[in-house]
Design a protein around this motif. Structure first.
Motif, PDB file in Angstrom:
ATOM      1  N   SER A  33       1.008  -0.870  -0.212  1.00 45.15           N
ATOM      2  CA  SER A  33       0.202   0.262   0.207  1.00 45.15           C
ATOM      3  C   SER A  33       0.949   1.289   0.101  1.00 45.15           C
ATOM      4  O   SER A  33       0.536   2.446  -0.728  1.00 45.15           O
TER       5      SER A  33
ATOM      6  N   LEU B 289       2.859   2.145  -3.370  1.00 39.39           N
ATOM      7  CA  LEU B 289       1.874   2.212  -4.350  1.00 39.39           C
ATOM      8  C   LEU B 289       0.942   3.314  -4.287  1.00 39.39           C
ATOM      9  O   LEU B 289       1.596   4.605  -5.431  1.00 39.39           O
TER      10      LEU B 289
ATOM     11  N   SER C 210       1.782   6.762  -6.907  1.00 32.86           N
ATOM     12  CA  SER C 210       0.812   7.298  -7.042  1.00 32.86           C
ATOM     13  C   SER C 210       1.746   9.105  -6.872  1.00 32.86           C
ATOM     14  O   SER C 210       1.004  10.012  -7.615  1.00 32.86           O
TER      15      SER C 210
ATOM     16  N   TYR D  30       1.152   6.282 -12.029  1.00 33.73           N
ATOM     17  CA  TYR D  30       0.165   5.673 -11.668  1.00 33.73           C
ATOM     18  C   TYR D  30      -0.501   5.725 -10.623  1.00 33.73           C
ATOM     19  O   TYR D  30      -0.191   6.332  -9.375  1.00 33.73           O
TER      20      TYR D  30
ATOM     21  N   TYR E  21      -3.585   4.981  -7.757  1.00 37.36           N
ATOM     22  CA  TYR E  21      -3.518   3.875  -6.864  1.00 37.36           C
ATOM     23  C   TYR E  21      -4.815   4.120  -6.538  1.00 37.36           C
ATOM     24  O   TYR E  21      -5.044   5.427  -5.779  1.00 37.36           O
TER      25      TYR E  21
ATOM     26  N   VAL F  70      -7.905  -2.983  -6.288  1.00 35.71           N
ATOM     27  CA  VAL F  70      -7.288  -2.004  -6.411  1.00 35.71           C
ATOM     28  C   VAL F  70      -6.788  -1.964  -8.087  1.00 35.71           C
ATOM     29  O   VAL F  70      -6.999  -2.853  -8.786  1.00 35.71           O
TER      30      VAL F  70
ATOM     31  N   LEU G   3      -4.947   0.790 -10.436  1.00 35.93           N
ATOM     32  CA  LEU G   3      -4.046   1.458 -11.128  1.00 35.93           C
ATOM     33  C   LEU G   3      -3.821   2.021 -13.002  1.00 35.93           C
ATOM     34  O   LEU G   3      -4.021   1.262 -13.565  1.00 35.93           O
TER      35      LEU G   3
END
Length: 125
Positions: free
Chosen positions: A88, A91, A95, A100, A102, A119, A121
């Motif tokens: 987490s 990710l 972001s 990407y 998330y 999830v 993306l």
């Protein structure tokens, strides 16, 4: 002599393509002091960039963090990847770096993924 010219052109074409630009942005973010991507974020980003045949997939959905962690572990050659907190936060770093987006969201294809949130993306261009 023409082979080396063609090889150089391939490198330039890759660097100007979508994947090449994403890799360059990832490298800049990993070297930048303000974002400083951890190793797990780099592994996840390389995994996401490699999805798709001709160009990266714009949006990806995974049932949960554990399924994404297993795929990243297999891709990067790790034995295990911690699935909850480490995934987490990695990710979130991706972001913040602008690679990407998330989010935890409901699936669009409910017959394939079920009714539970997963999830999502999304590629940031």
């Amino acid at each position: 002599m023409t082979d080396t010219v063609q090889d150089e052109d391939k490198g330039r074409a890759f660097a100007s393509g979508v994947r090449g630009k994403l890799i360059m942005r990832m490298l800049r973010a990993s070297n930048d002091e303000s974002t400083k991507l951890p190793k797990l974020s780099i592994d996840i980003t390389l995994f996401l960039i490699s999805r798709g045949r001709a160009k990266p997939v714009r949006a990806l959905f995974y049932k949960d963090l554990q399924s994404l962690a297993r795929k990243v572990a297999r891709f990067s050659g790790r034995k295990i990847v911690p699935s909850k907190g480490a995934m987490s936060s990695a990710l979130k770093y991706i972001s913040m770096a602008g690679l990407y987006e998330y989010s935890i969201d409901l699936p669009a294809k409910k017959d394939k993924h079920g009714d539970k949130p997963g999830v999502r993306l999304k590629l940031i261009r």
